[in-house]
Every structure is written in C-alpha cells, then in structure tokens.
Design an enzyme around this catalytic site. Sequence first.
Site, PDB file in Angstrom:
ATOM      1  N   ASP A 176      41.688  37.894  35.815  1.00 27.09           N
ATOM      2  CA  ASP A 176      43.054  38.310  35.507  1.00 27.09           C
ATOM      3  C   ASP A 176      43.848  38.621  36.779  1.00 27.09           C
ATOM      4  O   ASP A 176      44.992  39.053  36.704  1.00 27.09           O
ATOM      5  CB  ASP A 176      43.032  39.518  34.556  1.00 27.09           C
ATOM      6  CG  ASP A 176      44.277  39.622  33.692  1.00 27.09           C
ATOM      7  OD1 ASP A 176      44.976  38.595  33.533  1.00 27.09           O
ATOM      8  OD2 ASP A 176      44.561  40.721  33.187  1.00 27.09           O
ATOM      9  N   GLU A 216      49.415  45.034  30.140  1.00 27.63           N
ATOM     10  CA  GLU A 216      49.437  45.799  31.384  1.00 27.63           C
ATOM     11  C   GLU A 216      50.026  45.017  32.565  1.00 27.63           C
ATOM     12  O   GLU A 216      50.574  45.596  33.485  1.00 27.63           O
ATOM     13  CB  GLU A 216      48.019  46.269  31.733  1.00 27.63           C
ATOM     14  CG  GLU A 216      47.132  45.244  32.480  1.00 27.63           C
ATOM     15  CD  GLU A 216      46.836  43.970  31.689  1.00 27.63           C
ATOM     16  OE1 GLU A 216      46.954  44.008  30.448  1.00 27.63           O
ATOM     17  OE2 GLU A 216      46.508  42.943  32.301  1.00 27.63           O
ATOM     18  N   ASP A 241      47.110  46.808  26.466  1.00 27.79           N
ATOM     19  CA  ASP A 241      46.649  45.492  26.915  1.00 27.79           C
ATOM     20  C   ASP A 241      47.808  44.652  27.479  1.00 27.79           C
ATOM     21  O   ASP A 241      47.583  43.598  28.061  1.00 27.79           O
ATOM     22  CB  ASP A 241      45.954  44.762  25.760  1.00 27.79           C
ATOM     23  CG  ASP A 241      45.085  43.604  26.214  1.00 27.79           C
ATOM     24  OD1 ASP A 241      44.855  43.498  27.435  1.00 27.79           O
ATOM     25  OD2 ASP A 241      44.652  42.822  25.362  1.00 27.79           O
ATOM     26  N   LYS A 289      40.104  45.024  24.233  1.00 28.91           N
ATOM     27  CA  LYS A 289      39.936  43.638  23.798  1.00 28.91           C
ATOM     28  C   LYS A 289      38.613  43.468  23.047  1.00 28.91           C
ATOM     29  O   LYS A 289      37.674  44.214  23.294  1.00 28.91           O
ATOM     30  CB  LYS A 289      39.907  42.705  25.025  1.00 28.91           C
ATOM     31  CG  LYS A 289      41.235  42.500  25.723  1.00 28.91           C
ATOM     32  CD  LYS A 289      41.066  41.565  26.919  1.00 28.91           C
ATOM     33  CE  LYS A 289      42.378  41.364  27.666  1.00 28.91           C
ATOM     34  NZ  LYS A 289      43.424  40.711  26.864  1.00 28.91           N
ATOM     35  N   ASP A 344      40.543  43.097  33.211  1.00 32.74           N
ATOM     36  CA  ASP A 344      41.398  43.552  32.109  1.00 32.74           C
ATOM     37  C   ASP A 344      40.563  43.757  30.851  1.00 32.74           C
ATOM     38  O   ASP A 344      40.272  42.808  30.126  1.00 32.74           O
ATOM     39  CB  ASP A 344      42.505  42.520  31.852  1.00 32.74           C
ATOM     40  CG  ASP A 344      43.465  42.972  30.758  1.00 32.74           C
ATOM     41  OD1 ASP A 344      43.407  44.153  30.357  1.00 32.74           O
ATOM     42  OD2 ASP A 344      44.287  42.133  30.320  1.00 32.74           O
ATOM     43  N   ARG A 386      52.631  43.085  32.935  1.00 32.16           N
ATOM     44  CA  ARG A 386      54.084  43.244  33.135  1.00 32.16           C
ATOM     45  C   ARG A 386      54.408  44.594  33.761  1.00 32.16           C
ATOM     46  O   ARG A 386      55.426  44.742  34.442  1.00 32.16           O
ATOM     47  CB  ARG A 386      54.805  43.029  31.798  1.00 32.16           C
ATOM     48  CG  ARG A 386      54.516  44.058  30.746  1.00 32.16           C
ATOM     49  CD  ARG A 386      54.830  43.558  29.342  1.00 32.16           C
ATOM     50  NE  ARG A 386      53.870  42.560  28.880  1.00 32.16           N
ATOM     51  CZ  ARG A 386      53.954  41.907  27.724  1.00 32.16           C
ATOM     52  NH1 ARG A 386      54.964  42.132  26.897  1.00 32.16           N
ATOM     53  NH2 ARG A 386      53.048  41.026  27.376  1.00 32.16           N
ATOM     54  N   LYS A 398      50.019  38.729  40.018  1.00 34.09           N
ATOM     55  CA  LYS A 398      49.353  39.767  39.206  1.00 34.09           C
ATOM     56  C   LYS A 398      47.921  39.948  39.678  1.00 34.09           C
ATOM     57  O   LYS A 398      47.143  38.994  39.703  1.00 34.09           O
ATOM     58  CB  LYS A 398      49.382  39.376  37.719  1.00 34.09           C
ATOM     59  CG  LYS A 398      48.526  40.259  36.801  1.00 34.09           C
ATOM     60  CD  LYS A 398      48.633  39.851  35.319  1.00 34.09           C
ATOM     61  CE  LYS A 398      47.603  40.580  34.465  1.00 34.09           C
ATOM     62  NZ  LYS A 398      47.671  40.205  33.023  1.00 34.09           N
TER      63      LYS A 398
HETATM   64  N1  BES Z   1      45.477  39.153  30.769  1.00 40.11           N
HETATM   65  C1  BES Z   1      45.966  39.072  29.443  1.00 40.11           C
HETATM   66  C2  BES Z   1      46.476  37.693  29.056  1.00 40.11           C
HETATM   67  C3  BES Z   1      45.464  36.577  29.024  1.00 40.11           C
HETATM   68  C4  BES Z   1      44.882  36.192  27.841  1.00 40.11           C
HETATM   69  C5  BES Z   1      45.180  35.862  30.162  1.00 40.11           C
HETATM   70  C6  BES Z   1      43.997  35.140  27.804  1.00 40.11           C
HETATM   71  C7  BES Z   1      44.272  34.806  30.136  1.00 40.11           C
HETATM   72  C8  BES Z   1      43.684  34.444  28.962  1.00 40.11           C
HETATM   73  C9  BES Z   1      47.115  40.060  29.253  1.00 40.11           C
HETATM   74  O1  BES Z   1      47.034  41.213  29.999  1.00 40.11           O
HETATM   75  C10 BES Z   1      47.153  40.455  27.825  1.00 40.11           C
HETATM   76  O2  BES Z   1      46.202  41.045  27.378  1.00 40.11           O
HETATM   77  N2  BES Z   1      48.237  40.142  27.132  1.00 40.11           N
HETATM   78  C11 BES Z   1      48.365  40.488  25.753  1.00 40.11           C
HETATM   79  C12 BES Z   1      49.760  40.993  25.524  1.00 40.11           C
HETATM   80  C13 BES Z   1      49.982  41.572  24.158  1.00 40.11           C
HETATM   81  C14 BES Z   1      49.185  42.833  23.974  1.00 40.11           C
HETATM   82  C15 BES Z   1      51.449  41.863  23.977  1.00 40.11           C
HETATM   83  C16 BES Z   1      48.124  39.207  24.951  1.00 40.11           C
HETATM   84  O3  BES Z   1      48.516  38.126  25.386  1.00 40.11           O
HETATM   85  O4  BES Z   1      47.486  39.313  23.908  1.00 40.11           O
HETATM   86 ZN    ZN Z   2      45.911  41.098  31.739  1.00 39.79          ZN
HETATM   87 MN    MN Z   3      45.898  42.692  29.022  1.00 39.57          MN
END
Ligand code: BES
Ligand code: ZN
Ligand code: MN
Length: 493
Positions: free
Chosen positions: A287, A348, A346, A276, A269, A350, A264
């Site tokens: 990220d 993103e 968020d 966020k 992000d 996947r 990835k």
């Molecule tokens: N990059 C984040 C996940 C992340 C969070 C990585 C904390 C490292 C530390 C990812 O893109 C994300 O924001 N995921 C969301 C998904 C949700 C919206 C379904 C999450 O985990 O909150």
């Molecule tokens: Zn992310």
């Molecule tokens: Mn995200």
Amino acid sequence: MSVTTVVGTRRTAKADAIIVFVAQDEKHFASAQKSLTSDIPHLLPLFASGDFTAKANQTALAYGGSATASPRVILVGMGPMASITPEKIRRAAAAGTKRAGASGCSSVAIEAMPMNGIDSATVAQAITEGSMLSQYRYDKYKTIKSESNGLVKKVTLVTDRPHLKAVTKGAGIGEHIVGGVTLARDLANAPNCEIYPETLAKKVQEVGKKAGFKTTVLDKKKIEDLKMGGLLGVNAGSVRPPVFIVMEHLKGPKNEKPLVLVGKGITFDTGGISIKPAAGMSDMKSDMHGAASVIGTMYTLAKLGVKRNVIALVPSTENMPSGTAYVPGDILTFMNGKTAEIDNTDAEGRLILADALCYADRFKPSAVIDLATLTGACVVALGTVTTGMMGTDEKTKNRLRAAADRTNEYVCELPLYDEYEEQISSDYADIKNSGGRNAGAITAALFLKHFVSYPWVHLDIAGTGIQPKAGHYTPKGGSGVGVRLLTDMIRHW
Ligand code: BES
Ligand code: ZN
Ligand code: MN
C-alpha cells in the site's frame, strides 16, 4: 544486471544466445528467412519445418554451430512489420530473454536496428526495458534460489557502426529506467517487517546519496509541529512513528517552478479499527506503491540527469488497530486547518495525502501529481490494466496520456463532477473520509481536491500497482507502475 552495446552481427555477437527479431508478413518473413539461412545454415531445418511463423512473441531456439559465436540462436516473432511499436519490441525482447533464461543462458545478445520507422535509440531503450524487466524476481527471502540460477544477467545490444551512438544512448536510458522500476518493485514487494516508515526513509536516504538527489526526513516531532493531523491520526494506532520524506531534484532553470510528485506511503494497511477481512490482506504490504513509484522516478531522473526541477513527497505510516488507534466518528484537523469526520478508518490514504498536498503548496508548484493505491473501487472500475486518472489540470492530464501511449502504462480519466460532493459531506466536519461504495474512486479524489490550490492530477494505482499474475515483463505483485510513465512524461515535458 547490466547492458552493453557492441558493433557486430548475429554471427559475431558473443553470448549464451543471440536473439533475432523476425516480422511476420510475407515480404519481411521471406527476406528474413533468406538472410538468416544464408548467414546461419543451421536454421534451414527450422524454417523448413514451418513451425516458426513469426507471430507476435513466438520463440524458436536453434543451435548455430560454427556459423555463430553464440551457441544458441533464438528467433522471436514480431507479428506484422506495420504493427511494430516500442511496446511490441519490449514484449518480444522479454519473450526472447525468458526463452534464453529457460534454456539456462545467463547472457544474451540482441540485435538492435531501426524497425518500422522506429529509430534505433528508441528500439534500444525498448529492448533494454523488456529484456531486463522480464528477469525481475523478488526472491531475497528465498534461501534456495533455484529459479534465479537460470536468470539472464547480462544483455548485449548488437548493432552496426552507424547506429552505435544512438543504440548506446537508448540502452543507457533504458538501464536507468529499469533501475528505477526495479527499485519501486523491490520497495512495494518488501514486507512490513522490513519496510516500515523509518526504514523506508533510511532506504530513500541511501538511494538519494547513490543516485544524486537530496533527501530530508521529517520525524514525528516535525510532523506534529506542522500540525499534520491526517498523518498523525492514521498513525495513532501504530507503535512505529510516522515519517514525512522530501526528495529534491532541482536540475532545471532557477526560475522554473517545480513539478511536485506525491506518493501514498502506507507501509501496511490493516484497515485499522474498520479492519479488513483476513483473505488477501498481505497485499496491503504494497500500500506504499505510490511512494515506491515516486522514489523510483526520482532515482531515474537523478541517474539520467534530467534538467528539470522535480520534488517528491512521501507521507508514511502504517494503518493499525489498537487501543490508541483513531476510530470512526473522530474528527481530524489537517495542516491547512480543514477538518474531516472519520467514517471508516480504512479510508486512510486520502488522510495522509491531504497533509502532503497542503505541504506541496510551499513549493509554488507548476503542477502536482499524486500516486496512490487509493481505492478498491478503482480496481472494480478499471481492473489491473489501467490507472485511474482524475484532476484539475488538462495540460498535465494530456501529458500523462501521451506518456501512457508511449510506455503502455495506461491511464483513463474518471470525472470529478460537483454532484458527487454530497457523498462526502459531513454533519459535523468540513468533509467525511468515505463516500460509500458508489463511485468510490471519484469520491476519494474529490476528498483530495479539497486540499489542492494548484494544477493537480491524481493517479489511482490500486489495480495497476499490485498485479495478481505475471505479465509480459511485469511480475506478480508490485509492478513498479508509474516510474516509466512519469519519467517519460518529464523527459518529454
Ligand atoms: N489501500 C486501500 C485500497 C486498495 C484496495 C488498494 C485494494 C489496493 C487493492 C485503501 O486504503 C482502502 O482501504 N480503501 C477503501 C476505501 C473505503 C473504505 C471508502 C476501499 O477501497 O475499500
Ligand atoms: Zn490503503
Ligand atoms: Mn485502507
């Protein structure tokens, strides 16, 4: 930073400090005390004090005087002999090297001999990794580098004639692994103003040239031609164009199906329109740690000349909010024609991985392993110690588990039961990009599973990739996780 090997002893080795490991249990401690004090009489008061008991990672510094070519002697405790593993050796080498650095040393010599049945090549590799990785700093933007003045820059492994060849080999392997881990850390720690998709691609091309792997960069036009709707959707809010990076290390037999790695590559992000919170958002410069891990691994495989066919793919973009950004309710169409409803911009990672997993199909892979800082839910489940592992390929999962045991880059499997699928079902598209809070790491992996047509394993490194504080030989921030794990797995395939 460099590592060399010499034939010698604790008395003849020449550096700012000689580091000697000592096991804790009575029998080994007594014989080490005897041989150390007869070699180096200056250690007598230290042992007489009883301060040094050789418990794991304890250090003691003494001055060897005329008995040693190195002015300082650093003893490092190993704990009981029977408990010594390569990980204990990495930690002890790190503890000794850090103690040397704190005392102003810029070079160390470290005794490398077989220990507790661990062969000298493995010992040498572990010492090299622990020692050199402990000296990593991300300080390129510090104009006053006070701390790094005290950093150890040169490591010499000291062994006897019969072990010279094996120690030299192990140290060489360790050095190239450290190179890959360091590269991954540097990429992950670099801010978005430096590493964004196009500069990431440029960096990979440079590294590929240096290390000896082939790099192809697909630009936005090519990405459009390929109909990578996930990557383009996430990129829609960004001024900077996306890239899709392909790395090839084809050094195995012609007829061997390649292993494909996917990382990835979200260079920042923000969350996009589903933005966020401000607190801690700067962590999202990392990220792209999945990308950093596979780039670091390709560097190491090329440097080691590993005779395997390995391809790495990095879809890369920022995730930005703007007037042109994708929004909740949008429906994206991926390279393979499948559609996804956007529930949360968020989620993103996947979306860009889905296109990369489709692209992987053309290589007829033996297996595909993707690495991604994919979900906060994985951090909640496993913390920053263990990587979440999910997937369809038992063989590859077992190989990763074995490599995790050897490298201490832990993995733990989470299940992909069909029952979780309903969480990502959509009223309007084939699937939805968010499955809600429950089992978030699993529903993210289930989303990816819709795009795989080969044996596949997904590694969620959201916790292990971004560390809140320094460990034995890992820094705060980008850890470089995955490079040692993948390299070990591929070398033992
Ligand atoms: N990059 C984040 C996940 C992340 C969070 C990585 C904390 C490292 C530390 C990812 O893109 C994300 O924001 N995921 C969301 C998904 C949700 C919206 C379904 C999450 O985990 O909150
Ligand atoms: Zn992310
Ligand atoms: Mn995200």
